[in-house]
Design an enzyme around this catalytic site. Structure first.
Site, PDB file in Angstrom:
ATOM      1  CG  LEU A  33       0.476   5.931   4.185  1.00  0.00           C
ATOM      2  CD1 LEU A  33       1.986   6.114   4.305  1.00  0.00           C
ATOM      3  CD2 LEU A  33       0.030   6.043   2.737  1.00  0.00           C
ATOM      4  CG  HIS A  37      -0.847   3.204   0.816  1.00  0.00           C
ATOM      5  ND1 HIS A  37      -1.913   3.145   1.679  1.00  0.00           N
ATOM      6  CD2 HIS A  37      -1.274   3.873  -0.277  1.00  0.00           C
ATOM      7  CE1 HIS A  37      -2.941   3.757   1.130  1.00  0.00           C
ATOM      8  NE2 HIS A  37      -2.590   4.202  -0.050  1.00  0.00           N
ATOM      9  CD  GLN A  61      -7.723  11.756  -6.266  1.00  0.00           C
ATOM     10  OE1 GLN A  61      -6.618  12.246  -6.463  1.00  0.00           O
ATOM     11  NE2 GLN A  61      -7.859  10.436  -6.111  1.00  0.00           N
ATOM     12  CG  ASP A 150      -6.769   2.559  -7.147  1.00  0.00           C
ATOM     13  OD1 ASP A 150      -7.982   2.588  -6.919  1.00  0.00           O
ATOM     14  OD2 ASP A 150      -5.915   2.612  -6.248  1.00  0.00           O
ATOM     15  CD  GLN A 153      -4.963   6.267  -9.240  1.00  0.00           C
ATOM     16  OE1 GLN A 153      -5.752   7.062  -8.799  1.00  0.00           O
ATOM     17  NE2 GLN A 153      -4.101   5.638  -8.452  1.00  0.00           N
ATOM     18  CB  SER A 186      -7.513   4.590   2.620  1.00  0.00           C
ATOM     19  OG  SER A 186      -6.173   4.531   2.209  1.00  0.00           O
TER      20      SER A 186
HETATM   21  O1  PAF Z   1      -4.416   6.373  -5.710  1.00  0.00           O
HETATM   22  C1  PAF Z   1      -4.388   7.392  -5.001  1.00  0.00           C
HETATM   23  O2  PAF Z   1      -4.191   7.328  -3.803  1.00  0.00           O
HETATM   24  C2  PAF Z   1      -4.638   8.748  -5.657  1.00  0.00           C
HETATM   25  O3  PAF Z   1      -5.581   8.664  -6.669  1.00  0.00           O
HETATM   26  C3  PAF Z   1      -3.350   9.415  -6.141  1.00  0.00           C
HETATM   27  C4  PAF Z   1      -2.688   8.614  -7.264  1.00  0.00           C
HETATM   28  C5  PAF Z   1      -2.378   9.581  -4.995  1.00  0.00           C
HETATM   29  C6  PAF Z   1      -3.668  10.801  -6.710  1.00  0.00           C
HETATM   30  O4  PAF Z   1      -4.227  11.630  -5.737  1.00  0.00           O
END
Ligand code: PAF
Length: 280
Positions: A33, A37, A61, A150, A153, A186
């Site tokens: 983190l 975050h 992933q 992201d 995402q 990260s």
């Molecule tokens: O963005 C992230 O850290 C990851 O893709 C998530 C959303 C926690 C899914 O593993």
């Protein structure tokens, strides 16, 4: 702050919070983190009265040649950071517990997942959508907070939530940046101080796009060319894509409709992959 490692522990803690009249905010993470975050945790605390942070490095992933095995795992520091940020519960399952043996169910969000990172990381968004669906089902939050960094995402998750009727509200939080403008990630810890300086070409290129659009430029090809030219000024960056897209569908656009489009960039810097974007 409580820590749950299993779904029954998590559900018991969330049920207790609900019984006490609290609303549930959720921040999914893969740990390691940083201030970005923690800004999501702060946002969740504004949106709900009980905040769950998941810490789970999701194996599905990552592609076969990606950094799953070397992805930083810093649980103790993460736990302390969550407690200091005012999270109420950390959910940290093990992959063996979280993915039942022989699991064969996938969530595939077509279209939105296809271009940009989807092209360079086949299967990535299938892994993200699947684990986020599992996490949503486990946590049963009222609101979930995701970083704007992201962007694709976020679009994939929004589409999944809409299509599958998940009863959760998605909140996007603006990208948190290093003092030099580089988006926090990260993976920045893989970068040397020299590389972190080189990476500033990425936010600089995004600023070029914003400047052009603010001056009335609406031709996506021209904006894209200007962004690519700025990135080319930093030879250490290997550009994977510069996309000018609709921010909801992630489809490429020819004309920029202000407020609806974004420019998204992915670059390789040494062995580190960096992404960033800006809304236009
Ligand atoms: O963005 C992230 O850290 C990851 O893709 C998530 C959303 C926690 C899914 O593993």
């Amino acid at each position: 702050m409580q820590v749950a490692h299993t779904i029954p522990e998590l559900r018991a803690a969330v049920a207790q919070a609900r019984a006490a009249g609290r609303t549930i905010g959720f921040v999914p993470t893969m740990g390691c983190l940083h201030a970005g975050h923690l800004a999501l945790v702060a946002r969740s605390r504004q949106e709900a009265t009980f905040t769950v942070v998941s810490i789970f490095v999701n194996p599905t992933q990552f592609g076969p040649n990606e950094d799953f095995s070397r992805y930083p795992r810093t649980f103790e520091a993460d736990r302390a950071a969550c407690a200091a940020a005012g999270a109420d519960l950390v959910f940290a399952p093990t992959p063996a517990d979280f993915y039942p043996a022989g699991a064969s169910t996938w969530v595939e969000v077509e279209g939105v997942s296809a271009g940009l990172c989807g092209e360079f990381r086949p299967g990535h968004f299938r892994g993200v959508a699947t684990v986020v669906a599992m996490l949503f089902n486990a946590v049963q939050a009222d609101v979930a907070v995701f970083g704007q960094k992201d962007l694709q995402q976020l679009a994939v998750i929004r589409r999944m939530v809409r299509d599958l009727h998940f009863p959760v509200r998605i909140v996007a939080h603006e990208t948190v940046r290093e003092p030099n403008g580089v988006a926090m990630s990260s993976r920045n810890r893989y970068l040397s101080p020299e590389d972190l300086l080189r990476a500033t070409a990425i936010p600089a290129a995004l600023a070029v796009a914003r400047g052009l659009v603010a001056d009335g430029e609406a031709d996506a090809a021209r904006v894209r060319a200007a962004v690519a030219a700025r990135l080319a000024g930093e030879p250490a960056l290997r550009v994977q894509y510069v996309g000018i897209v609709d921010a909801e569908t992630m489809a490429p656009v020819d004309r920029i409709a202000p407020g609806r489009c974004a420019v998204a960039i992915a670059c390789q810097l040494g062995s580190t992959r960096l992404i960033d974007n800006t809304l236009l």
